[in-house]
Design a protein around this motif. Structure first.
Motif, mmCIF file in Angstrom:
data_model
loop_
_atom_site.group_PDB
_atom_site.id
_atom_site.type_symbol
_atom_site.label_atom_id
_atom_site.label_comp_id
_atom_site.label_asym_id
_atom_site.label_seq_id
_atom_site.Cartn_x
_atom_site.Cartn_y
_atom_site.Cartn_z
ATOM 1 N N GLU A 174 0.817 -1.212 0.000
ATOM 2 C CA GLU A 174 0.000 0.000 0.000
ATOM 3 C C GLU A 174 0.853 1.265 0.000
ATOM 4 O O GLU A 174 0.369 2.353 -0.320
ATOM 5 C CB GLU A 174 -0.949 0.013 1.203
ATOM 6 N N SER A 175 2.149 1.136 0.345
ATOM 7 C CA SER A 175 3.024 2.310 0.383
ATOM 8 C C SER A 175 3.890 2.428 -0.865
ATOM 9 O O SER A 175 4.762 3.289 -0.939
ATOM 10 C CB SER A 175 3.931 2.256 1.621
ATOM 11 N N CYS A 176 3.650 1.576 -1.855
ATOM 12 C CA CYS A 176 4.397 1.640 -3.117
ATOM 13 C C CYS A 176 3.756 2.646 -4.060
ATOM 14 O O CYS A 176 2.529 2.825 -4.059
ATOM 15 C CB CYS A 176 4.428 0.277 -3.800
ATOM 16 N N ILE A 177 4.604 3.281 -4.883
ATOM 17 C CA ILE A 177 4.100 4.193 -5.913
ATOM 18 C C ILE A 177 4.819 3.889 -7.222
ATOM 19 O O ILE A 177 5.962 3.409 -7.222
ATOM 20 C CB ILE A 177 4.309 5.672 -5.538
ATOM 21 N N PRO A 178 4.191 4.163 -8.361
ATOM 22 C CA PRO A 178 4.884 4.054 -9.643
ATOM 23 C C PRO A 178 5.704 5.308 -9.890
ATOM 24 O O PRO A 178 5.236 6.415 -9.637
ATOM 25 C CB PRO A 178 3.730 3.938 -10.647
ATOM 26 N N ILE A 179 6.933 5.149 -10.379
ATOM 27 C CA ILE A 179 7.770 6.324 -10.663
ATOM 28 C C ILE A 179 8.080 6.428 -12.157
ATOM 29 O O ILE A 179 8.907 7.236 -12.569
ATOM 30 C CB ILE A 179 9.079 6.309 -9.844
ATOM 31 N N GLN A 180 7.408 5.598 -12.961
ATOM 32 C CA GLN A 180 7.439 5.689 -14.410
ATOM 33 C C GLN A 180 5.992 5.594 -14.890
ATOM 34 O O GLN A 180 5.130 5.082 -14.173
ATOM 35 C CB GLN A 180 8.262 4.556 -15.032
ATOM 36 N N ASN A 181 5.728 6.046 -16.106
ATOM 37 C CA ASN A 181 4.365 5.907 -16.609
ATOM 38 C C ASN A 181 4.105 4.479 -17.064
ATOM 39 O O ASN A 181 5.034 3.670 -17.184
ATOM 40 C CB ASN A 181 4.081 6.914 -17.734
ATOM 41 N N PHE A 182 2.862 4.149 -17.314
ATOM 42 C CA PHE A 182 2.488 2.764 -17.599
ATOM 43 C C PHE A 182 3.176 2.243 -18.858
ATOM 44 O O PHE A 182 3.651 1.103 -18.883
ATOM 45 C CB PHE A 182 0.969 2.628 -17.751
ATOM 46 N N SER A 183 3.226 3.049 -19.892
ATOM 47 C CA SER A 183 3.850 2.607 -21.140
ATOM 48 C C SER A 183 5.308 2.233 -20.935
ATOM 49 O O SER A 183 5.799 1.244 -21.505
ATOM 50 C CB SER A 183 3.736 3.703 -22.209
#
Length: 375
Positions: free
Chosen positions: A200-209
């Motif tokens: 729950e504390s993870c985030i994406p740091i790149q876009n999906f593509s």
């Protein structure tokens, strides 16, 4: 008198031998059976001809979205993941391997995002942005406390994505059980090709593509696995692990991984190493840091990158990494992550996700997401 007696005697041609009556009746019965059998044969031939003419030709194939396909062959996954299978049935079904690599229907490869959490997903709005416009390329699975009731709206990408869950205790084999449970449920969807474990504390740091492109170009799975000679590494090894696991094979690594489908099948079908860890890896041996890392390093070392794609700050030392707060969220933080740790192991990108981010970081993350992350 003699003449009177002769009047009561039947003519010879009317006399019937009683011993011949029974065989005649049997013959008559058999003839009836034969007639019934012949009639039934003609009727069967007619029915077969009629029914056969209504069948779909063998050469035809039903499209993958048809309701006639088994649930595990449908794409996308059904909106609700709750089922009544026990874990034996679940792992048995999920461990089935298709020996023919070419699928008999159109298959768009998807990424399975598996969230292991106690309760809520405070970063939901950020993930909504990340996934927006890519609904055919991902699926979501949530393992949370059995008693926790999520309040996602019907329009949320997380709506009804919770799997049948069980209580998890930090540092114990129950953590790995939850991870295997997530993998097994995600494997039921044959479109899922890559499996990413997140919290729950993870985030994406790149876009999906960028994430999708990086994973699809790589021929490795990303799981941290290294030989740590310290007390926190080899010091957790038990001699009871022998002969299946020697101390030279003992590995440690981050809990957060990304694996491709064939490795995911092995992770949920293993019984040899699982039993050893369940019995002998108890705190201060933390199974989530050693079980998959050791087992996969022994069986598939050539398929592992031996590193994670989830960035974590361990610089402060101790058993837990740094937790980022609202004041820490600056564009330069993520620029530093990219510049300091640049590599070409994931199509030019070293990390695709990061943790641990407190709930109060959501607003500043949303403010910089377009500029910094590209979504």
């Amino acid at each position: 008198m003699e003449e009177g007696k002769n009047n009561n005697v039947s003519p010879p041609f009317l006399r019937i031998n009683p011993s011949k009556i029974l065989p005649l009746r049997i013959l008559e019965f058999l003839l009836h059976l034969l007639a019934i059998g012949i009639s039934f044969s003609f009727l069967s031939m007619f029915l077969i001809q009629y029914i056969g003419s209504t069948q779909i030709p063998i050469s035809s194939f039903t499209p993958p979205n048809s309701s006639s396909l088994p649930c595990f062959m449908k794409s996308p996954s059904p909106p609700s993941l709750m089922h009544d299978m026990n874990e034996t049935e679940l792992f048995w079904r999920a461990s089935m391997v298709h020996l023919i690599n070419q699928y008999p229907f159109p298959r768009t490869k998807k990424i399975a995002f598996m969230f292991l959490t106690k309760g809520s997903l405070p970063m939901e709005p950020l993930w909504e942005r990340f996934f927006n416009g890519h609904h055919e390329l991902y699926s979501i699975y949530i393992h949370s406390s059995p008693s926790y009731q999520h309040n996602f709206t019907s329009s949320s990408i997380f709506y009804k994505r919770k799997i049948p869950s069980q209580t998890v205790e930090w540092g114990t084999m129950s953590m790995c059980d939850a991870e295997r449970r997530l993998l097994a449920n995600a494997l039921l969807d044959v479109s899922n090709e890559w499996f990413i474990l997140l919290s729950e504390s993870c985030i994406p740091i790149q876009n999906f593509s960028s994430v999708y492109g990086s994973l699809s170009r790589s021929n490795l799975s990303f799981m941290g696995s290294f030989d740590d000679p310290r007390k926190s590494g080899r010091g957790r090894y038990s001699l009871n692990m022998r002969p299946e696991i020697d101390i030279t094979q003992w590995r440690k690594g981050s809990q957060w991984f990304e694996v491709e489908r064939r490795l995911a099948v092995h992770m949920i079908s293993d019984s040899i190493y699982y039993q050893k860890f369940k019995e002998f890896c108890i705190p201060p041996c933390y199974a989530d840091e050693h079980y998959f890392q050791t087992m996969m390093s022994i069986k598939f070392p050539h398929l592992l990158a031996n590193r994670t794609i989830t960035w974590i700050d361990w610089s402060r030392g101790g058993a837990h990494p740094k937790t980022f707060r609202k004041k820490d969220i600056k564009a330069k933080l993520f620029e530093w992550i990219r510049e300091e740790h640049g590599c070409d192991l994931v199509g030019g990108l070293c990390f695709l996700f990061a943790r641990k981010f407190a709930p109060d970081t959501l607003d500043p993350l949303l403010q910089i997401s377009s500029q910094v992350f590209g979504f």
